[in-house]
Write a protein that holds these residues in place. Structure first.
Motif, mmCIF file in Angstrom:
data_model
loop_
_atom_site.group_PDB
_atom_site.id
_atom_site.type_symbol
_atom_site.label_atom_id
_atom_site.label_comp_id
_atom_site.label_asym_id
_atom_site.label_seq_id
_atom_site.Cartn_x
_atom_site.Cartn_y
_atom_site.Cartn_z
ATOM 1 N N PRO A 119 0.814 -1.225 0.000
ATOM 2 C CA PRO A 119 0.000 0.000 0.000
ATOM 3 C C PRO A 119 0.841 1.267 0.000
ATOM 4 C CG PRO A 119 0.162 -0.868 2.215
ATOM 5 C CD PRO A 119 0.864 -1.859 1.327
ATOM 6 N N ARG A 120 0.224 2.349 -0.393
ATOM 7 C CA ARG A 120 0.838 3.673 -0.249
ATOM 8 C C ARG A 120 0.402 4.198 1.101
ATOM 9 N NH1 ARG A 120 0.135 9.344 -1.955
ATOM 10 N NH2 ARG A 120 2.176 10.079 -2.662
ATOM 11 N N CYS A 121 1.376 4.568 1.939
ATOM 12 C CA CYS A 121 1.029 4.973 3.296
ATOM 13 C C CYS A 121 2.055 5.975 3.843
ATOM 14 C CB CYS A 121 0.959 3.759 4.216
ATOM 15 S SG CYS A 121 2.536 2.866 4.371
ATOM 16 N N MET A 122 1.710 6.557 4.979
ATOM 17 C CA MET A 122 2.626 7.487 5.644
ATOM 18 C C MET A 122 3.560 6.705 6.561
ATOM 19 S SD MET A 122 1.815 10.609 8.308
ATOM 20 C CE MET A 122 0.838 11.577 7.159
ATOM 21 N N ASP A 123 4.876 6.936 6.417
ATOM 22 C CA ASP A 123 5.842 6.226 7.249
ATOM 23 C C ASP A 123 6.198 7.028 8.495
ATOM 24 O OD1 ASP A 123 7.548 8.255 6.426
ATOM 25 O OD2 ASP A 123 8.557 7.009 4.918
ATOM 26 N N TYR A 124 7.201 6.551 9.228
ATOM 27 C CA TYR A 124 7.617 7.211 10.465
ATOM 28 C C TYR A 124 8.087 8.649 10.244
ATOM 29 C CZ TYR A 124 7.546 2.675 12.851
ATOM 30 O OH TYR A 124 7.158 1.475 13.399
ATOM 31 N N GLY A 126 6.756 10.775 8.196
ATOM 32 C CA GLY A 126 5.656 11.607 7.714
ATOM 33 C C GLY A 126 5.582 11.716 6.208
ATOM 34 N N GLN A 127 6.277 10.819 5.507
ATOM 35 C CA GLN A 127 6.281 10.821 4.049
ATOM 36 C C GLN A 127 5.316 9.763 3.505
ATOM 37 O OE1 GLN A 127 8.125 13.043 2.201
ATOM 38 N NE2 GLN A 127 8.704 13.952 4.168
ATOM 39 N N TRP A 128 4.591 10.129 2.443
ATOM 40 C CA TRP A 128 3.704 9.169 1.794
ATOM 41 C C TRP A 128 4.482 8.456 0.690
ATOM 42 C CZ3 TRP A 128 -1.213 7.885 3.225
ATOM 43 C CH2 TRP A 128 -1.830 8.706 4.154
ATOM 44 N N ASN A 129 4.627 7.163 0.805
ATOM 45 C CA ASN A 129 5.338 6.383 -0.207
ATOM 46 C C ASN A 129 4.932 4.915 -0.148
ATOM 47 O OD1 ASN A 129 6.848 5.187 1.939
ATOM 48 N ND2 ASN A 129 8.163 7.007 1.965
ATOM 49 N N GLN A 148 5.169 -0.234 10.096
ATOM 50 C CA GLN A 148 5.883 0.888 9.480
ATOM 51 C C GLN A 148 4.913 1.862 8.800
ATOM 52 O OE1 GLN A 148 9.157 -0.332 6.932
ATOM 53 N NE2 GLN A 148 9.593 -2.096 8.238
ATOM 54 N N CYS A 149 3.731 1.367 8.473
ATOM 55 C CA CYS A 149 2.698 2.233 7.904
ATOM 56 C C CYS A 149 1.897 2.858 9.044
ATOM 57 C CB CYS A 149 1.777 1.433 6.980
ATOM 58 S SG CYS A 149 2.443 1.210 5.322
ATOM 59 N N ILE A 150 2.055 4.156 9.212
ATOM 60 C CA ILE A 150 1.384 4.856 10.309
ATOM 61 C C ILE A 150 -0.049 5.228 9.942
ATOM 62 C CG2 ILE A 150 1.547 6.817 11.890
ATOM 63 C CD1 ILE A 150 3.841 4.796 12.081
ATOM 64 N N GLU A 151 -0.235 5.680 8.718
ATOM 65 C CA GLU A 151 -1.545 6.133 8.284
ATOM 66 C C GLU A 151 -1.758 5.756 6.814
ATOM 67 O OE1 GLU A 151 -4.103 10.339 8.079
ATOM 68 O OE2 GLU A 151 -2.091 10.312 8.935
ATOM 69 N N PRO A 152 -2.946 5.325 6.446
ATOM 70 C CA PRO A 152 -4.129 5.024 7.261
ATOM 71 C C PRO A 152 -3.878 3.833 8.186
ATOM 72 C CG PRO A 152 -4.673 5.153 4.907
ATOM 73 C CD PRO A 152 -3.190 5.089 5.018
ATOM 74 N N LYS A 153 -4.561 3.810 9.307
ATOM 75 C CA LYS A 153 -4.388 2.716 10.251
ATOM 76 C C LYS A 153 -4.856 1.407 9.627
ATOM 77 C CE LYS A 153 -4.837 5.466 14.467
ATOM 78 N NZ LYS A 153 -5.630 5.702 15.713
#
Length: 202
Positions: A119-124, A126-129, A148-153
């Protein structure tokens, strides 16, 4: 052996599978039931390929309805023999089955690529990748890395579950359409039912 009944059975099965594919694909757009990730373009680009909606869904409905309608379709018969017309209908169903194979194949390929990419997600930071893109799908075997994927939960679980469902449903659709190719060819040779009575009539 009644090839027409077999085709109708496959048709009804494909309708159910197509609906499930469409639902699974739609759910991919709403992680945790939220719409903002789609509107902000924070979803995997494989979600936007519409593999479940188009490939495993809409493209699958065409052959499904063709298979369901086979029992009523006699191609007007030929030379006064209705069963010969039924053979024509069974052979034409092979073309519809090939469309189904293409659609289900597309669904399977995109779902597999979506699983491999992650998935594409926000990492530690704060970057979306695509955090797991470099793992070549190995992250699927190591659930401890999913945090490692912070957001989306729970986005990893969400993507893995739904893409896996699409992969499985597409695979089943592919097999059913392949069976109908064989069924259609045999039905074209024998008519709807290979029985002594119908072989004698035609």
């Amino acid at each position: 052996m009644c090839y027409g009944k077999c085709a109708r059975c496959i048709g009804y099965s494909l309708v159910g599978l197509a609906v499930l594919c469409i639902v699974a694909n739609i759910l991919l757009y709403f992680p945790n039931g939220e719409t903002r990730y789609a509107s902000e373009n924070h979803l995997s680009y494989f979600v936007w390929f519409f593999s479940g909606i188009i490939g495993g869904g809409l493209l699958m409905l065409l052959p499904a309805f063709v298979f369901i309608g086979l029992e009523q379709d006699d191609c007007c018969g030929c030379c006064g023999h209705e069963n010969c017309g039924k053979r024509c209908a069974m052979l034409s169903s092979v073309l519809a089955a090939l469309i189904g194979i293409a659609g289900s194949g597309y669904c399977v390929i995109v779902a597999a690529l979506g699983l491999a990419e992650g998935p594409r997600c926000m990492d530690y930071f704060g970057q979306w990748n695509y955090t797991f893109a470099s793992t070549k799908g190995q992250y699927l075997l190591d659930t401890s890395t999913w945090s490692q994927c912070i957001e989306p939960k729970h986005i990893v679980e969400w993507n893995v579950s739904l893409f896996s469902i699409l992969l499985a449903l597409g695979g089943i659709e592919f097999l059913l359409c392949l069976i109908q190719v064989i069924n259609g060819v045999l039905g074209g040779i024998c008519g709807y039912c290979c029985s002594r009575q119908q072989q004698y009539d035609c």
